[in-house]
Design a protein around this motif. Sequence first.
Motif, PDB file in Angstrom:
ATOM      1  N   PRO A 198       0.813  -1.229   0.000  1.00  0.00           N
ATOM      2  CA  PRO A 198       0.000   0.000   0.000  1.00  0.00           C
ATOM      3  C   PRO A 198       0.841   1.271   0.000  1.00  0.00           C
ATOM      4  O   PRO A 198       0.354   2.336  -0.396  1.00  0.00           O
ATOM      5  N   ASN A 199       2.093   1.187   0.444  1.00  0.00           N
ATOM      6  CA  ASN A 199       2.982   2.347   0.485  1.00  0.00           C
ATOM      7  C   ASN A 199       3.809   2.416  -0.800  1.00  0.00           C
ATOM      8  O   ASN A 199       3.976   1.421  -1.500  1.00  0.00           O
ATOM      9  N   TYR A 200       4.336   3.588  -1.069  1.00  0.00           N
ATOM     10  CA  TYR A 200       5.177   3.763  -2.254  1.00  0.00           C
ATOM     11  C   TYR A 200       6.579   3.263  -1.926  1.00  0.00           C
ATOM     12  O   TYR A 200       7.499   4.028  -1.662  1.00  0.00           O
ATOM     13  N   ASP A 201       6.749   1.938  -1.986  1.00  0.00           N
ATOM     14  CA  ASP A 201       8.004   1.310  -1.600  1.00  0.00           C
ATOM     15  C   ASP A 201       8.828   0.956  -2.838  1.00  0.00           C
ATOM     16  O   ASP A 201       8.506   1.355  -3.962  1.00  0.00           O
ATOM     17  N   ASP A 202       9.884   0.178  -2.635  1.00  0.00           N
ATOM     18  CA  ASP A 202      10.788  -0.143  -3.738  1.00  0.00           C
ATOM     19  C   ASP A 202      10.088  -0.942  -4.834  1.00  0.00           C
ATOM     20  O   ASP A 202      10.485  -0.864  -6.009  1.00  0.00           O
ATOM     21  N   PHE A 203       9.076  -1.721  -4.464  1.00  0.00           N
ATOM     22  CA  PHE A 203       8.320  -2.477  -5.462  1.00  0.00           C
ATOM     23  C   PHE A 203       7.736  -1.540  -6.504  1.00  0.00           C
ATOM     24  O   PHE A 203       7.817  -1.789  -7.706  1.00  0.00           O
ATOM     25  N   TRP A 204       7.138  -0.427  -6.058  1.00  0.00           N
ATOM     26  CA  TRP A 204       6.521   0.526  -6.977  1.00  0.00           C
ATOM     27  C   TRP A 204       7.557   1.435  -7.625  1.00  0.00           C
ATOM     28  O   TRP A 204       7.450   1.764  -8.807  1.00  0.00           O
ATOM     29  N   LYS A 205       8.558   1.853  -6.871  1.00  0.00           N
ATOM     30  CA  LYS A 205       9.568   2.760  -7.413  1.00  0.00           C
ATOM     31  C   LYS A 205      10.266   2.153  -8.628  1.00  0.00           C
ATOM     32  O   LYS A 205      10.576   2.856  -9.591  1.00  0.00           O
ATOM     33  N   ALA A 206      10.502   0.849  -8.568  1.00  0.00           N
ATOM     34  CA  ALA A 206      11.174   0.187  -9.680  1.00  0.00           C
ATOM     35  C   ALA A 206      10.326   0.207 -10.944  1.00  0.00           C
ATOM     36  O   ALA A 206      10.849   0.076 -12.058  1.00  0.00           O
ATOM     37  N   ARG A 207       9.004   0.390 -10.784  1.00  0.00           N
ATOM     38  CA  ARG A 207       8.087   0.365 -11.925  1.00  0.00           C
ATOM     39  C   ARG A 207       7.717   1.769 -12.408  1.00  0.00           C
ATOM     40  O   ARG A 207       6.757   1.929 -13.150  1.00  0.00           O
ATOM     41  N   ASN A 208       8.479   2.745 -12.001  1.00  0.00           N
ATOM     42  CA  ASN A 208       8.243   4.123 -12.432  1.00  0.00           C
ATOM     43  C   ASN A 208       9.124   4.422 -13.639  1.00  0.00           C
ATOM     44  O   ASN A 208      10.309   4.721 -13.506  1.00  0.00           O
ATOM     45  N   ILE A 209       8.542   4.350 -14.830  1.00  0.00           N
ATOM     46  CA  ILE A 209       9.313   4.566 -16.060  1.00  0.00           C
ATOM     47  C   ILE A 209       9.707   6.028 -16.219  1.00  0.00           C
ATOM     48  O   ILE A 209      10.626   6.364 -16.984  1.00  0.00           O
ATOM     49  N   LEU A 210       9.056   6.924 -15.470  1.00  0.00           N
ATOM     50  CA  LEU A 210       9.322   8.354 -15.616  1.00  0.00           C
ATOM     51  C   LEU A 210      10.744   8.724 -15.230  1.00  0.00           C
ATOM     52  O   LEU A 210      11.257   9.757 -15.664  1.00  0.00           O
ATOM     53  N   ASN A 211      11.367   7.904 -14.417  1.00  0.00           N
ATOM     54  CA  ASN A 211      12.736   8.202 -13.988  1.00  0.00           C
ATOM     55  C   ASN A 211      13.774   7.916 -15.075  1.00  0.00           C
ATOM     56  O   ASN A 211      14.953   8.206 -14.887  1.00  0.00           O
ATOM     57  N   HIS A 212      13.351   7.372 -16.192  1.00  0.00           N
ATOM     58  CA  HIS A 212      14.315   6.843 -17.158  1.00  0.00           C
ATOM     59  C   HIS A 212      14.204   7.430 -18.561  1.00  0.00           C
ATOM     60  O   HIS A 212      14.859   6.929 -19.483  1.00  0.00           O
ATOM     61  N   HIS A 213      13.429   8.468 -18.744  1.00  0.00           N
ATOM     62  CA  HIS A 213      13.224   9.026 -20.087  1.00  0.00           C
ATOM     63  C   HIS A 213      14.398   9.911 -20.514  1.00  0.00           C
ATOM     64  O   HIS A 213      14.239  11.097 -20.806  1.00  0.00           O
ATOM     65  N   ASN A 214      15.573   9.331 -20.576  1.00  0.00           N
ATOM     66  CA  ASN A 214      16.771  10.081 -20.945  1.00  0.00           C
ATOM     67  C   ASN A 214      17.283   9.646 -22.313  1.00  0.00           C
ATOM     68  O   ASN A 214      17.107   8.503 -22.730  1.00  0.00           O
ATOM     69  N   GLY A 215      17.908  10.585 -23.016  1.00  0.00           N
ATOM     70  CA  GLY A 215      18.597  10.263 -24.255  1.00  0.00           C
ATOM     71  C   GLY A 215      17.678   9.973 -25.427  1.00  0.00           C
ATOM     72  O   GLY A 215      18.099   9.314 -26.386  1.00  0.00           O
ATOM     73  N   ILE A 216      16.462  10.463 -25.393  1.00  0.00           N
ATOM     74  CA  ILE A 216      15.527  10.229 -26.505  1.00  0.00           C
ATOM     75  C   ILE A 216      15.885  11.184 -27.640  1.00  0.00           C
ATOM     76  O   ILE A 216      16.067  12.383 -27.429  1.00  0.00           O
ATOM     77  N   LYS A 217      15.967  10.645 -28.843  1.00  0.00           N
ATOM     78  CA  LYS A 217      16.444  11.455 -29.971  1.00  0.00           C
ATOM     79  C   LYS A 217      15.407  11.636 -31.071  1.00  0.00           C
ATOM     80  O   LYS A 217      15.593  12.443 -31.970  1.00  0.00           O
ATOM     81  N   HIS A 218      14.308  10.876 -31.040  1.00  0.00           N
ATOM     82  CA  HIS A 218      13.336  10.934 -32.129  1.00  0.00           C
ATOM     83  C   HIS A 218      12.076  11.684 -31.701  1.00  0.00           C
ATOM     84  O   HIS A 218      11.933  12.082 -30.550  1.00  0.00           O
ATOM     85  N   ALA A 219      11.173  11.885 -32.639  1.00  0.00           N
ATOM     86  CA  ALA A 219       9.944  12.636 -32.381  1.00  0.00           C
ATOM     87  C   ALA A 219       8.980  11.804 -31.540  1.00  0.00           C
ATOM     88  O   ALA A 219       8.845  10.589 -31.719  1.00  0.00           O
ATOM     89  N   VAL A 220       8.309  12.491 -30.616  1.00  0.00           N
ATOM     90  CA  VAL A 220       7.358  11.832 -29.712  1.00  0.00           C
ATOM     91  C   VAL A 220       6.052  12.617 -29.718  1.00  0.00           C
ATOM     92  O   VAL A 220       6.061  13.853 -29.738  1.00  0.00           O
ATOM     93  N   MET A 221       4.937  11.902 -29.694  1.00  0.00           N
ATOM     94  CA  MET A 221       3.632  12.533 -29.530  1.00  0.00           C
ATOM     95  C   MET A 221       2.883  11.802 -28.422  1.00  0.00           C
ATOM     96  O   MET A 221       2.457  10.658 -28.592  1.00  0.00           O
TER      97      MET A 221
END
Length: 619
Positions: A263-286
């Motif tokens: 029920p808490n925002y623990d490591d189980f959920w943190k690992a599933r947060n894709i927002l932390n990894h949106h680096n180095g994108i080079k192409h167009a996004v919509m």
Amino acid sequence: MRSLLLFFLFLGYGMGFAQTNDADYARENYKKREVYITMRDGVRLFTSIYLPKDSTRKYPILLQRTPYSVAPYGAEKMKALIGPSAELMRDGYIVVYQDVRGRWMSEGDFVEMRPHIDNKTAGSIDESTDTYDTIEWLVKNLSYNTGKVGMWGISYPGFYASAGLMANHPALVASSPQAPMADLWRDDSYHNGAFMLPHNLGFYPFFTNRTDNKPTQAYNKPFNFGTPDGYKFYLNLGPLKNSLNYTESLGKDPYWKANLDHPNYDDFWKARNILNHHNGIKHAVMVVGGWYDAEDLYGTFKTYQSIEQKNPGINNIFVVGPWVHGGWSRGDGDILGNVNFGQKTSSYYRESIEKKFFNYYLKGQGDNVFAEALMYETGTNKWRNFTEWPPKAAKEKNLYLNANYKLSFEEPQEKKSSSSYISDPSKPVPSSDYITSGMPREYMVDDQRHASRRPDVLTFQTDILNDDVTLAGNIWANLKVSTTGTDADFIVKVIDVYPDDAKDNPNTAKNMKMAGYQQMVRSEAMRGKFRKSVETPVPFKPNKVEDVSFELQDVLHTFQKGHRIMVQIQSTFFPIIDRNPQKFVPNINYADYSDFQTATQTIYHEKKNASFLKVRVLN
């Protein structure tokens, strides 16, 4: 969400409009090939490829990766609608669908929202590597492709498009994550710690852990509620732990159990947060989403913001319309419940936005005339283009709760002023005033008069507006509260109150009048134990004044002259949000009947303890 409902809606679209037109076109113009594509670790992923029959020219590739099955299986069996839309199908693309690892006909182990690995070592795999390996095989083995690939997906497939952004294969030139799951705890499972009950319980009986991968066993039998009245069903279910014994599929489902155990925002959920990894994108996004997406509203806005912040300079387009979850991909998008938007927004999106986006980046057709943000303004019902979102012209203002249930941009002056209500979890405030078994898609624009008439709902409203007031951007609730219990939920709703002489529209329900209609514009919940930390919950001290602040997500809505702005505050919103026992327990999901108790909740609106909503006003 990772929504089964969305899957069936797609089927409905294909079997309605598409059955007589698109299905014939697909069969006449496409042929199908089924292959296994081997990933770098040797696991093979089942892939359906729809190839234009005309091999005299080359075609770009559109790819979708999904946990929901690439059905129908069999090279002779065709989808009724191929690709994101009928419009794009007719434009000529190679369209590819893939069962993600561990689902349906693909090999390997499935991991829900598989964690992304930033620093990969030899043998490391995640959804970005599976995306890269798939694209690599496609461009090398499909004889008449142009070498350009685009990705798209809605909901759970939207997550795979979002995770695939970091593949950075040179052939990947355009991606469109649509209503993407992003941070599972904040998106689909828990909203600031408040569990989205029918949304999840209605989903997981279908999304069980399959090991046989038999495509004929499509989905489990529909969940039998035993009654069309979801309010009654969930109330009788009692504490959420009872769900583990309610059906065999839920009791054995590791994904459902994981929701209850974390029920808490623990490591189980943190690992599933894709927002932390949106680096180095080079192409167009919509990034695409809907104002009334009950499943992945958070994921839509946070995905756009994450890409924008981490990848300055790329073409990152944002499109939001007056749609429910995936509503832009089907139907007309002109109505929702009792609200009429005045134009066919979904068909406009498919023809004038999505089609042009992919055709420009994958085929070099048309001009790059996309605004940064193409947003539909509700209330006035018109499309608007912005160079950034939220627009810089929108100025932050505080909308204060005041004495005598007044709502105003003027700060309260009273030395002592507050409003209280008794919250009883055994008699929770209904989230809808009609009978429904699940989470109705129209609830986000529902009339709230049933709630404003209850003594356990506080209702504040402005005077009749002399001018239009347009809110553009996110809303933050900043409440000063106290409770006689040790835990409490606080639900805040922003509402557009129609004039008493408002006329009905063609889709107004027979038992409804738009005169005085209280249209919900935005709502959100906060489980009070998480007010200081989503990782480490803390109890309230009874009767102590405390801060409870949380985000209600973005809007672009005009409260028109002659309307009023209303704010409602309550502590139950059932069954859409599960009931808080109002007694601090380590894990609400395993609370007992004896833990549930009534409590008096107090909201302060005085000079020293002002409660307000921080809004962005665009006038």
